[in-house]
Motif scaffolding. Structure first.
Motif, PDB file in Angstrom:
ATOM      1  N   GLU A  89       0.837  -1.193   0.000  1.00  0.00           N
ATOM      2  CA  GLU A  89       0.000   0.000   0.000  1.00  0.00           C
ATOM      3  C   GLU A  89       0.872   1.243   0.000  1.00  0.00           C
ATOM      4  O   GLU A  89       2.036   1.202   0.393  1.00  0.00           O
ATOM      5  CB  GLU A  89      -0.952   0.018   1.186  1.00  0.00           C
ATOM      6  CG  GLU A  89      -0.272   0.001   2.529  1.00  0.00           C
ATOM      7  CD  GLU A  89      -1.248  -0.149   3.681  1.00  0.00           C
ATOM      8  OE1 GLU A  89      -1.050   0.531   4.698  1.00  0.00           O
ATOM      9  OE2 GLU A  89      -2.205  -0.945   3.579  1.00  0.00           O
ATOM     10  N   ALA A  90       0.301   2.319  -0.479  1.00  0.00           N
ATOM     11  CA  ALA A  90       1.004   3.605  -0.504  1.00  0.00           C
ATOM     12  C   ALA A  90      -0.013   4.711  -0.275  1.00  0.00           C
ATOM     13  O   ALA A  90      -1.193   4.571  -0.618  1.00  0.00           O
ATOM     14  CB  ALA A  90       1.697   3.809  -1.841  1.00  0.00           C
ATOM     15  N   VAL A 123       5.634   5.603  -7.416  1.00  0.00           N
ATOM     16  CA  VAL A 123       5.042   4.627  -6.510  1.00  0.00           C
ATOM     17  C   VAL A 123       5.653   3.291  -6.885  1.00  0.00           C
ATOM     18  O   VAL A 123       5.673   2.923  -8.064  1.00  0.00           O
ATOM     19  CB  VAL A 123       3.505   4.591  -6.652  1.00  0.00           C
ATOM     20  CG1 VAL A 123       2.916   3.410  -5.901  1.00  0.00           C
ATOM     21  CG2 VAL A 123       2.889   5.903  -6.178  1.00  0.00           C
ATOM     22  N   VAL A 182      -3.768   2.112  -2.994  1.00  0.00           N
ATOM     23  CA  VAL A 182      -3.307   3.492  -2.952  1.00  0.00           C
ATOM     24  C   VAL A 182      -4.376   4.311  -2.248  1.00  0.00           C
ATOM     25  O   VAL A 182      -5.553   4.259  -2.607  1.00  0.00           O
ATOM     26  CB  VAL A 182      -3.059   4.058  -4.368  1.00  0.00           C
ATOM     27  CG1 VAL A 182      -2.746   5.551  -4.303  1.00  0.00           C
ATOM     28  CG2 VAL A 182      -1.926   3.309  -5.046  1.00  0.00           C
ATOM     29  N   THR A 220       4.655  12.917  -4.527  1.00  0.00           N
ATOM     30  CA  THR A 220       5.640  11.941  -4.994  1.00  0.00           C
ATOM     31  C   THR A 220       5.569  11.837  -6.512  1.00  0.00           C
ATOM     32  O   THR A 220       4.528  12.107  -7.109  1.00  0.00           O
ATOM     33  CB  THR A 220       5.416  10.550  -4.353  1.00  0.00           C
ATOM     34  OG1 THR A 220       6.472   9.688  -4.742  1.00  0.00           O
ATOM     35  CG2 THR A 220       4.086   9.940  -4.749  1.00  0.00           C
TER      36      THR A 220
END
Length: 149
Positions: free
Chosen positions: A24-25, A40, A51, A37
């Motif tokens: 996950e991000a 990813v 996400v 960012t």
């Protein structure tokens, strides 16, 4: 020793939780049309990836909405172009567009949303990207998605 202190079930939950956090991000967006960012990374060990998108600004989604959309690099601009006519009610993504690998809803300032998608079948030989499909945003709100070894 940890197993004795925590018990087998608790140890399993800790290991599952650690594994889940790899898959996950969190990506932030703002009122200045920026993601926090440009890349990813999806670990090879993941079968699904989540996400979470947070809009740290204050403007409503009608004027400065953002989403997070993943496609191949080749399909990014065509998906964004086709999505413009789909409108806000469809999150500026053409309904049923199979070029979209993962996408969140459009959100406004102070909101957050997430998407979980399968990464099985994605190839390290392909170039992937993410972007915001709100009309005009892909020009500056984009980045790469990398599959790690």
């Amino acid at each position: 020793m940890i197993k004795k202190l925590l018990g087998g079930t608790a140890l399993f939950l800790l290991a599952s939780s650690a594994f889940a956090s790899e898959c996950e991000a969190t990506v932030e967006s703002n009122d200045a049309m920026q993601f926090n960012t440009k890349n990813v990374t999806i670990p090879a060990s993941c079968t699904e990836f989540t996400v979470t998108l947070k809009h740290t600004g204050q403007l409503p989604k009608q004027s400065m909405g953002h989403n997070w959309v993943m496609t191949t690099k080749e399909n990014g601009q065509p998906v964004a172009t086709d999505g413009m006519s789909a409108g806000l009610d469809n999150d500026y993504i053409k309904p049923g567009d199979d070029r979209v690998i993962g996408a969140t809803d459009i959100i406004g300032g102070g909101e957050q949303t997430s998407t979980t998608f399968s990464v099985e079948g994605l190839s390290k030989d392909e170039e992937y990207m993410f972007f915001c499909s709100f009309p005009g945003h892909i020009g500056v709100m984009k980045g790469t998605v990398t599959l790690s070894s």
